[in-house]
Design a protein around this motif. Sequence first.
Motif, PDB file in Angstrom:
ATOM      1  N   ASP A   3       0.868  -1.173   0.000  1.00  0.00           N
ATOM      2  CA  ASP A   3       0.000   0.000   0.000  1.00  0.00           C
ATOM      3  C   ASP A   3       0.906   1.224   0.000  1.00  0.00           C
ATOM      4  O   ASP A   3       2.101   1.134   0.273  1.00  0.00           O
ATOM      5  CB  ASP A   3      -0.886   0.029   1.253  1.00  0.00           C
ATOM      6  CG  ASP A   3      -1.922  -1.092   1.228  1.00  0.00           C
ATOM      7  OD1 ASP A   3      -2.265  -1.556   0.127  1.00  0.00           O
ATOM      8  OD2 ASP A   3      -2.356  -1.496   2.336  1.00  0.00           O
ATOM      9  N   PHE A   4       0.314   2.386  -0.289  1.00  0.00           N
ATOM     10  CA  PHE A   4       1.130   3.591  -0.393  1.00  0.00           C
ATOM     11  C   PHE A   4       1.800   3.935   0.938  1.00  0.00           C
ATOM     12  O   PHE A   4       2.973   4.320   0.969  1.00  0.00           O
ATOM     13  CB  PHE A   4       0.283   4.762  -0.895  1.00  0.00           C
ATOM     14  CG  PHE A   4       1.097   5.988  -1.195  1.00  0.00           C
ATOM     15  CD1 PHE A   4       1.982   5.993  -2.260  1.00  0.00           C
ATOM     16  CD2 PHE A   4       0.985   7.109  -0.400  1.00  0.00           C
ATOM     17  CE1 PHE A   4       2.745   7.113  -2.537  1.00  0.00           C
ATOM     18  CE2 PHE A   4       1.742   8.229  -0.668  1.00  0.00           C
ATOM     19  CZ  PHE A   4       2.617   8.234  -1.743  1.00  0.00           C
ATOM     20  N   ASP A   5       1.094   3.786   2.061  1.00  0.00           N
ATOM     21  CA  ASP A   5       1.695   4.119   3.363  1.00  0.00           C
ATOM     22  C   ASP A   5       2.802   3.130   3.725  1.00  0.00           C
ATOM     23  O   ASP A   5       3.806   3.512   4.335  1.00  0.00           O
ATOM     24  CB  ASP A   5       0.639   4.195   4.456  1.00  0.00           C
ATOM     25  CG  ASP A   5      -0.164   2.921   4.605  1.00  0.00           C
ATOM     26  OD1 ASP A   5      -0.125   2.094   3.669  1.00  0.00           O
ATOM     27  OD2 ASP A   5      -0.827   2.748   5.648  1.00  0.00           O
ATOM     28  N   GLN A   6       2.641   1.861   3.334  1.00  0.00           N
ATOM     29  CA  GLN A   6       3.718   0.897   3.559  1.00  0.00           C
ATOM     30  C   GLN A   6       4.939   1.240   2.713  1.00  0.00           C
ATOM     31  O   GLN A   6       6.080   1.111   3.160  1.00  0.00           O
ATOM     32  CB  GLN A   6       3.249  -0.521   3.231  1.00  0.00           C
ATOM     33  CG  GLN A   6       2.292  -1.097   4.237  1.00  0.00           C
ATOM     34  CD  GLN A   6       1.833  -2.475   3.825  1.00  0.00           C
ATOM     35  OE1 GLN A   6       1.644  -2.739   2.629  1.00  0.00           O
ATOM     36  NE2 GLN A   6       1.662  -3.353   4.794  1.00  0.00           N
ATOM     37  N   TYR A   7       4.692   1.705   1.498  1.00  0.00           N
ATOM     38  CA  TYR A   7       5.785   2.096   0.613  1.00  0.00           C
ATOM     39  C   TYR A   7       6.545   3.279   1.202  1.00  0.00           C
ATOM     40  O   TYR A   7       7.779   3.298   1.211  1.00  0.00           O
ATOM     41  CB  TYR A   7       5.208   2.439  -0.765  1.00  0.00           C
ATOM     42  CG  TYR A   7       6.219   2.893  -1.763  1.00  0.00           C
ATOM     43  CD1 TYR A   7       7.164   2.010  -2.291  1.00  0.00           C
ATOM     44  CD2 TYR A   7       6.238   4.218  -2.200  1.00  0.00           C
ATOM     45  CE1 TYR A   7       8.107   2.431  -3.214  1.00  0.00           C
ATOM     46  CE2 TYR A   7       7.168   4.639  -3.130  1.00  0.00           C
ATOM     47  CZ  TYR A   7       8.099   3.751  -3.632  1.00  0.00           C
ATOM     48  OH  TYR A   7       9.020   4.160  -4.550  1.00  0.00           O
ATOM     49  N   LEU A   8       5.827   4.270   1.737  1.00  0.00           N
ATOM     50  CA  LEU A   8       6.485   5.419   2.359  1.00  0.00           C
ATOM     51  C   LEU A   8       7.269   5.001   3.603  1.00  0.00           C
ATOM     52  O   LEU A   8       8.377   5.480   3.832  1.00  0.00           O
ATOM     53  CB  LEU A   8       5.458   6.489   2.729  1.00  0.00           C
ATOM     54  CG  LEU A   8       4.875   7.284   1.576  1.00  0.00           C
ATOM     55  CD1 LEU A   8       3.858   8.296   2.104  1.00  0.00           C
ATOM     56  CD2 LEU A   8       5.957   7.982   0.784  1.00  0.00           C
ATOM     57  N   GLY A   9       6.725   4.088   4.382  1.00  0.00           N
ATOM     58  CA  GLY A   9       7.445   3.594   5.554  1.00  0.00           C
ATOM     59  C   GLY A   9       8.713   2.854   5.161  1.00  0.00           C
ATOM     60  O   GLY A   9       9.758   3.011   5.801  1.00  0.00           O
ATOM     61  N   LEU A  11      10.438   3.334   2.386  1.00  0.00           N
ATOM     62  CA  LEU A  11      11.401   4.337   1.921  1.00  0.00           C
ATOM     63  C   LEU A  11      12.029   5.084   3.090  1.00  0.00           C
ATOM     64  O   LEU A  11      13.231   5.361   3.077  1.00  0.00           O
ATOM     65  CB  LEU A  11      10.719   5.326   0.976  1.00  0.00           C
ATOM     66  CG  LEU A  11      10.458   4.827  -0.437  1.00  0.00           C
ATOM     67  CD1 LEU A  11       9.781   5.914  -1.254  1.00  0.00           C
ATOM     68  CD2 LEU A  11      11.725   4.369  -1.111  1.00  0.00           C
ATOM     69  N   ALA A  12      11.244   5.396   4.114  1.00  0.00           N
ATOM     70  CA  ALA A  12      11.790   6.079   5.295  1.00  0.00           C
ATOM     71  C   ALA A  12      12.808   5.167   5.993  1.00  0.00           C
ATOM     72  O   ALA A  12      13.878   5.622   6.403  1.00  0.00           O
ATOM     73  CB  ALA A  12      10.664   6.454   6.253  1.00  0.00           C
ATOM     74  N   THR A  15      15.985   5.099   3.933  1.00  0.00           N
ATOM     75  CA  THR A  15      16.688   6.378   4.046  1.00  0.00           C
ATOM     76  C   THR A  15      17.445   6.454   5.362  1.00  0.00           C
ATOM     77  O   THR A  15      18.628   6.816   5.389  1.00  0.00           O
ATOM     78  CB  THR A  15      15.687   7.536   3.937  1.00  0.00           C
ATOM     79  OG1 THR A  15      14.995   7.433   2.693  1.00  0.00           O
ATOM     80  CG2 THR A  15      16.383   8.873   4.036  1.00  0.00           C
TER      81      THR A  15
END
Length: 58
Positions: A3-9, A11-12, A15
Amino acid sequence: MFDFDQYLGFLAFLTILTLGFWLMIFLLTFVIPYWIGGALIERLKEMREEKKAKRQNS
């Protein structure tokens, strides 16, 4: 897959992991040797001054 929020997590996480890795590389290759080298140079200066003072007092 993600999901998009999992993808952002994810990536974080990548990083932060990458920043930590490069910070450790920087510390181990530049900062710590510079710190140890400076401490050794200062100790050698102190030892020379002690010898010089001891010679002048004798």
